[in-house]
Design a protein around this motif. Structure first.
Motif, PDB file in Angstrom:
ATOM      1  N   CYS A   1      36.818  30.015  24.121  1.00  0.00           N
ATOM      2  CA  CYS A   1      37.324  28.720  23.961  1.00  0.00           C
ATOM      3  C   CYS A   1      38.322  28.871  25.038  1.00  0.00           C
ATOM      4  CB  CYS A   1      37.739  28.503  22.676  1.00  0.00           C
ATOM      5  SG  CYS A   1      38.708  27.068  22.423  1.00  0.00           S
ATOM      6  N   THR A   2      37.881  28.948  26.581  1.00  0.00           N
ATOM      7  CA  THR A   2      38.995  29.127  27.509  1.00  0.00           C
ATOM      8  C   THR A   2      39.430  27.935  28.131  1.00  0.00           C
ATOM      9  OG1 THR A   2      37.125  29.135  29.057  1.00  0.00           O
ATOM     10  CG2 THR A   2      37.923  31.427  28.062  1.00  0.00           C
TER      11      THR A   2
ATOM     12  N   LYS B   1      35.989  23.305  33.909  1.00  0.00           N
ATOM     13  CA  LYS B   1      35.777  21.943  33.909  1.00  0.00           C
ATOM     14  C   LYS B   1      35.201  21.644  35.083  1.00  0.00           C
ATOM     15  CE  LYS B   1      39.197  21.437  30.530  1.00  0.00           C
ATOM     16  NZ  LYS B   1      38.783  20.366  29.302  1.00  0.00           N
ATOM     17  N   LEU B   2      35.307  22.202  36.181  1.00  0.00           N
ATOM     18  CA  LEU B   2      34.670  21.766  37.375  1.00  0.00           C
ATOM     19  C   LEU B   2      33.211  21.868  37.452  1.00  0.00           C
ATOM     20  CD1 LEU B   2      34.799  21.341  40.424  1.00  0.00           C
ATOM     21  CD2 LEU B   2      34.711  23.735  40.989  1.00  0.00           C
ATOM     22  N   TRP B   3      32.652  23.034  36.467  1.00  0.00           N
ATOM     23  CA  TRP B   3      31.260  22.872  36.218  1.00  0.00           C
ATOM     24  C   TRP B   3      31.014  21.846  35.497  1.00  0.00           C
ATOM     25  CZ3 TRP B   3      28.571  25.616  31.725  1.00  0.00           C
ATOM     26  CH2 TRP B   3      27.167  25.760  31.878  1.00  0.00           C
TER      27      TRP B   3
ATOM     28  N   HIS C   1      31.047  31.177  34.884  1.00  0.00           N
ATOM     29  CA  HIS C   1      30.640  32.295  33.914  1.00  0.00           C
ATOM     30  C   HIS C   1      31.258  33.564  34.266  1.00  0.00           C
ATOM     31  CE1 HIS C   1      27.692  29.028  32.293  1.00  0.00           C
ATOM     32  NE2 HIS C   1      28.198  29.512  31.015  1.00  0.00           N
ATOM     33  N   ILE C   2      31.183  33.816  35.515  1.00  0.00           N
ATOM     34  CA  ILE C   2      31.603  34.956  35.988  1.00  0.00           C
ATOM     35  C   ILE C   2      33.230  34.880  35.531  1.00  0.00           C
ATOM     36  CG2 ILE C   2      32.393  36.470  37.894  1.00  0.00           C
ATOM     37  CD1 ILE C   2      29.662  35.821  39.055  1.00  0.00           C
ATOM     38  N   ASP C   3      34.151  33.984  35.811  1.00  0.00           N
ATOM     39  CA  ASP C   3      35.481  33.739  35.581  1.00  0.00           C
ATOM     40  C   ASP C   3      35.682  33.633  34.360  1.00  0.00           C
ATOM     41  OD1 ASP C   3      38.230  32.575  36.490  1.00  0.00           O
ATOM     42  OD2 ASP C   3      37.596  31.135  35.117  1.00  0.00           O
ATOM     43  N   VAL C   4      34.904  33.204  33.195  1.00  0.00           N
ATOM     44  CA  VAL C   4      34.892  33.469  31.769  1.00  0.00           C
ATOM     45  C   VAL C   4      34.846  35.035  31.361  1.00  0.00           C
ATOM     46  CG1 VAL C   4      34.193  32.966  29.568  1.00  0.00           C
ATOM     47  CG2 VAL C   4      34.445  31.171  31.474  1.00  0.00           C
ATOM     48  N   TYR C   5      33.751  35.568  32.060  1.00  0.00           N
ATOM     49  CA  TYR C   5      33.527  37.107  31.930  1.00  0.00           C
ATOM     50  C   TYR C   5      34.960  37.837  31.880  1.00  0.00           C
ATOM     51  CZ  TYR C   5      28.398  36.138  31.732  1.00  0.00           C
ATOM     52  OH  TYR C   5      27.378  35.571  31.558  1.00  0.00           O
ATOM     53  N   LEU C   6      35.630  37.538  33.283  1.00  0.00           N
ATOM     54  CA  LEU C   6      36.749  38.093  33.509  1.00  0.00           C
ATOM     55  C   LEU C   6      37.893  37.875  32.561  1.00  0.00           C
ATOM     56  CD1 LEU C   6      36.380  38.071  37.470  1.00  0.00           C
ATOM     57  CD2 LEU C   6      36.248  40.086  35.824  1.00  0.00           C
TER      58      LEU C   6
ATOM     59  N   PRO D   1      43.590  29.074  31.924  1.00  0.00           N
ATOM     60  CA  PRO D   1      43.000  28.154  33.065  1.00  0.00           C
ATOM     61  C   PRO D   1      42.104  28.941  34.008  1.00  0.00           C
ATOM     62  CG  PRO D   1      45.509  27.936  32.932  1.00  0.00           C
ATOM     63  CD  PRO D   1      44.934  29.087  32.146  1.00  0.00           C
ATOM     64  N   SER D   2      42.396  30.297  34.095  1.00  0.00           N
ATOM     65  CA  SER D   2      41.571  31.188  35.182  1.00  0.00           C
ATOM     66  C   SER D   2      41.526  32.746  34.565  1.00  0.00           C
ATOM     67  CB  SER D   2      41.941  31.042  36.289  1.00  0.00           C
ATOM     68  OG  SER D   2      43.133  31.732  36.831  1.00  0.00           O
TER      69      SER D   2
END
Length: 199
Positions: free
Chosen positions: A119-120, A126-128, A160-165, A178-179
């Motif tokens: 739930c990031t 948001k950009l996606w 999605h890579i950002d969410v994985y991290l 946010p990131s």
């Protein structure tokens, strides 16, 4: 006023299935109506968060409801796109399947680490969402995918890579990150500043 965010979330949750029903019904002026509904869904998503923060009801429960409703709504919009222009989806099936798999993995990784879904509400996510808006309006409104579809896939993969991290760095589950950089700061014991307009 404090119930308004829940009403907006429920509105978006119901709106998706209504769009699918209308698409199967093949009513007159279907495409413009669906495009209007997409924007109504977007506006409900924007304002439920703003109102929730203004009224002090932006709880974990509400944010999780918002995330899951977003998923249902965009899946319904995608279904409408498939029904109206299956040739576009088929022509890009491998890239679309890749994004679907990456989305599923975010849930698996988060459930495995935290026992809760992700739930990031991250900036790149948001950009996606904006690129999804553009491509679905393009497909549903005009029967065209083109560069908007390629851009949505590219941004989706990066998001999605950002969410994985984010999941990797977070020491414990929390929402509205946010990131991955902000997740790293949290892991390092530092406080982060959340943008009230982006979360």
């Amino acid at each position: 006023m404090r119930r308004a965010p829940y009403i907006l979330i429920l509105f978006r949750l119901v709106l998706g299935p209504i769009m699918i029903y209308l698409t199967y019904s093949s009513i007159d002026y279907l495409r413009p109506i669906l495009v209007l509904f997409i924007f109504l869904g977007l506006f409900s998503d924007i304002f439920d968060g703003i109102i929730a923060r203004k009224t002090g009801v932006a709880s974990e429960k509400l944010r999780r409801m918002d995330s899951q409703t977003d998923l249902v709504f965009w899946l319904c919009v995608g279904w409408c796109s498939w029904l109206l222009n299956p040739e576009i989806i088929i022509a890009n099936k491998f890239s679309i399947i890749t994004v679907f798999i990456m989305e599923g993995l975010t849930y698996l990784f988060s459930l495995f680490k935290f026992g809760k879904e992700t739930c990031t509400h991250a900036f790149l996510s948001k950009l996606w969402g904006i690129t999804l808006l553009v491509v679905f309006v393009s497909i549903i409104g005009f029967g065209y995918g083109g560069i908007s579809l390629y851009l949505a896939v590219l941004v989706g993969i990066i998001a999605h890579i950002d969410v994985y991290l984010i999941i990797y760095f977070l020491p414990k589950w929390t929402h509205d990150i946010p990131s991955c950089y902000h997740a790293y700061l949290i892991r390092s014991g530092k406080k982060i500043k959340r943008n009230k307009w982006l979360n």
